[in-house]
Design a protein around this motif. Sequence first.
Motif, short mmCIF file in Angstrom:
data_model
loop_
_atom_site.label_atom_id
_atom_site.label_comp_id
_atom_site.label_asym_id
_atom_site.label_seq_id
_atom_site.Cartn_x
_atom_site.Cartn_y
_atom_site.Cartn_z
N ARG A 1 -11.96 8.24 4.10
CA ARG A 1 -11.86 8.11 3.58
C ARG A 1 -12.36 8.46 2.20
NH1 ARG A 1 -10.36 6.97 8.48
NH2 ARG A 1 -8.41 4.91 9.03
N ARG B 1 -1.07 9.33 2.34
CA ARG B 1 -0.88 8.00 2.34
C ARG B 1 -1.86 7.41 3.69
NH1 ARG B 1 3.41 5.80 -0.92
NH2 ARG B 1 3.63 6.80 -3.31
N ILE B 2 -2.14 7.98 4.43
CA ILE B 2 -2.74 7.55 5.36
C ILE B 2 -4.45 6.58 4.82
CG2 ILE B 2 -3.81 7.05 7.16
CD1 ILE B 2 -1.94 8.91 8.74
N HIS B 3 -5.39 7.20 3.71
CA HIS B 3 -5.90 6.14 3.70
C HIS B 3 -6.36 5.92 1.92
CE1 HIS B 3 -7.24 7.99 7.55
NE2 HIS B 3 -7.30 8.95 7.06
N HIS B 4 -4.70 6.55 1.26
CA HIS B 4 -4.23 5.86 0.07
C HIS B 4 -5.16 4.08 0.40
CE1 HIS B 4 -2.51 9.37 -1.86
NE2 HIS B 4 -3.75 9.61 -1.02
N GLU B 5 -5.30 3.79 -0.86
CA GLU B 5 -5.53 2.26 -0.93
C GLU B 5 -4.39 1.83 -2.33
OE1 GLU B 5 -8.92 -0.45 -1.54
OE2 GLU B 5 -8.31 1.46 -0.14
N ILE B 6 -4.17 0.24 -1.14
CA ILE B 6 -2.47 -0.09 -1.39
C ILE B 6 -3.36 -0.74 -2.86
CG2 ILE B 6 -1.26 -1.43 -1.59
CD1 ILE B 6 -1.44 -1.01 1.84
N PRO B 7 -2.96 -0.83 -4.17
CA PRO B 7 -3.39 -1.11 -5.09
C PRO B 7 -3.44 -2.72 -4.89
CG PRO B 7 -1.65 -0.50 -5.78
CD PRO B 7 -2.14 0.10 -4.47
N VAL B 8 -4.98 -3.75 -5.78
CA VAL B 8 -5.05 -4.94 -5.14
C VAL B 8 -4.19 -5.78 -5.94
CG1 VAL B 8 -6.32 -7.00 -4.70
CG2 VAL B 8 -7.44 -4.38 -4.01
#
Lengths: 553, 311
Positions: free
Chosen positions: A98, A545-552
């Motif tokens: 991560r 993409r597994i550990h990519h942060e989804i934008p808040v």
Amino acid sequence: MADTTMGTAGARPTLFLRNATGLVKAWSTFDAFVYSFWSVNLITLGLYGMSYVYTVPDGQLLAAILVFGLLTTFLVVTYAMLVAVMPRTGGDYAWQSRVLGGGLGFVLSMTGWWFTLFLWAPIYANILVVQFFSPLAYTLGWTGVATFFTSKTGIFVSCLIVLAFVSIVVTLGMETYARIQKVCFWIGLAGLAVVCGLLLFYSQSDFQNAFNREATSLFGAPANAYQGTIDAASKSFGGSSFGTFAFGPLLLLLPWLAFYLLWPNWGATLYGEVRGAKELRKPFWSMFAGLWVTVAMVALVVILINKTIGWNFYQSANAAYWNNLFAVQGAPAPPVPIWPYPVMFAGFLVDNHLFQALLIIVMGLWFFGWAGTLFLSSTRVIFAAAFDRVLPSWAASISAKRRVPYGALILMIVPALVISAIYAYRPDFTSVFLDATAVLALTFLATVVAAIILPWRRKDLYEASPIARYKVAGVPLITVVGVITGLFLLFMLYEWSFNPDNLYGTSLQKTPNSVIYFVATYVVAVVIYVAARIYRSRQGIDLARIHHEIPVE
Amino acid sequence: MPKVFFATDLHGSEVCWRKFLNAAKFYEADVLICGGDMTGKAMIPIVEENGHYTVTIASDRQVVSAGEVGDIESQIRRRGYYPLHVTPERLQVLDENADVRKETFRQIMLDGVRRWMDMASEKLRGSGVRLFVCPGNDDEMEVDDVVRESDMVELGEGRMVEIDGFTMISTGWSNHTPWNTHREETEEKLGERIEAMAKQIPDSARAIFNLHCPPYRSGLDEAPAIDSDLKLMHGGRALRPVGSTAVRQAIDKHQPLLSLHGHIHESKGAVKLGKTLSINPGSAYEEGILMAAVINLDAKKGIKSYQLVNG
């Protein structure tokens, strides 16, 4: 609506809770302490690892233990902070993937927690032989049994016993084993108290007489085996004094001590399953106490060994045993052909073989309460990689009836069987096993690097965590302790890899088999990850993409 | 064919809810499903006194100015808690009166859900994305009414809905827990509740069971064992299956294509139960990490692929 409850700090309430699933009361720090304490097992790993410190005769062991404890405290703080930020099952793998990225995290953590753990099965087996089977068999007069376990087949059989024991423990489940561990913990501590009591109340001359008596009685050694041991060692060992202090040799002792004192964070891969771990103080105190209680006990044992067994004799016995075993030129067989087990030596002080055998059995609980967790952390790391779809989903399979993680277990046991056979029948691969500590230290180093850059790489997680308020001159504390820990690990990795005298038997130039093996493990890890990326991509899954942060926002 | 993004057990974490809404664009998902337990477990008082504000977060007591209160509120919401502005006098009343405390909690929770529904409308309107919410056992019954009021969010509870040729049934009810939460019932009644929906399904091979409670002994229902005093046993290492036998029987009997679960945060995983792929993505709402599952449905293959993600 369900009833509400309330948290308080001082006179005023600071938190109102409502009844909701999962709100359990305090997690027992003591339980986590016991796990950490087992991981830096002062009897099994500790006495075994310290039996090599004769290679640094001018190194002051007591001071080195304290220095190691101090430096490892920074490792403990680093890991406790990571647990507080991301209390995830999978520990090193989860943090590295991560923060450093999925591919790098997979390769670095898998080589440490999966491929290198195979090597620990034969090491555990060797400890079982020298601390349990051999001394017990000699004490009971079963010389044939004792010598069998020194043969190639005997070594392999001991590996099979360890793997069978680990498999049974995993099959029984952690709840049952936790109960077994507690029994082993308390009885083992009682046994250690007896050992320390014997070493405290008897004198060195008492020990010399006792050793000479039992050397003849149990091993058929000639008279005055005490002096005979020192004489045998003197052919390849210059002697050692407990009072000698020099800073350089002290530092050279640290890589040896890492064999047992570097693991107070061993349970960090499990903290994700423990509610309350997010509070920094709980993982910190459990690991810190596990480390420093062990350091204190080791210090006591070392002082008592010096007082009653005699430092020069103890180190001579170690030198005579290992130098003869490793066929060091000019090293004759010692009069007592067995690993110098301080527990057995303490038992000699009581002229009763039944008592001596009982003491070895009781102290054997330090092994059986500890060895069952050999692959536990590895299974968690394999689970995490399987959930991420890097490994096949069957790797995280659990049997329906007994809850056995058979997928991960197969991935550990089968290679461990092969490695055990190599260990038993190919002595030229010894250095590979000596490297087992170094590769895990490298895995820790990668985690430490992740910790150092965490405040910048995962700013959101860091700033929302309870550790964000700890800073030193404006620099995040996790970065500061991470840098210190990193330097400590780098020093040891340098010594393991490049010590000009091949002090640890692991210098890269002198051990081509090790280099090939470990390069191969990293290549295999890379191949697995790349293959998984390609295969999953065809399934429409983007592993990146597994550990990519989804934008808040 | 639809790409489904499933997350569950957000427990009031506003960061996770925002990520959940943004996941539609991020993962190009057509359908968002929130599996239950939306509401938070705690409220943290921010005490206004003499022009400053006192708050304690994670044992850290802070005194802040009016300008800093907004940041403090964000921190609290991120953890899944509710910020509660009070005077010292009001705090004392809350401390002493359980009924006032309950009502305050109820109001602040429902306000929180309304806030989330508004955010969903703002974010997804005109996107073509369908969003289903099925409150879980930790959510009060009034949450359903708030969800029904939304023009963008569809309530899943107790309904059978069509999703591009697939059929989904949902319930957030669970078997009994030691915490006696809002939507708990006996296994028998839970079984009847599920069966009432399941028997209407035209084709099990194209059915999705969105059942908050995971199936018993599936590997998706392993929770740390606790004693009668709600203390963790053996340092949390002793795990027990605590899923629902009724859910398990329903899956075994109907063999839907896919079953989606939550409830047990620690028991992340994906398993095959006969022909059914059962998924529990787990939950890490306290760290603001959204654990979820992305499932590509396919008219021919059923499930083309799936992936457990952490964002």
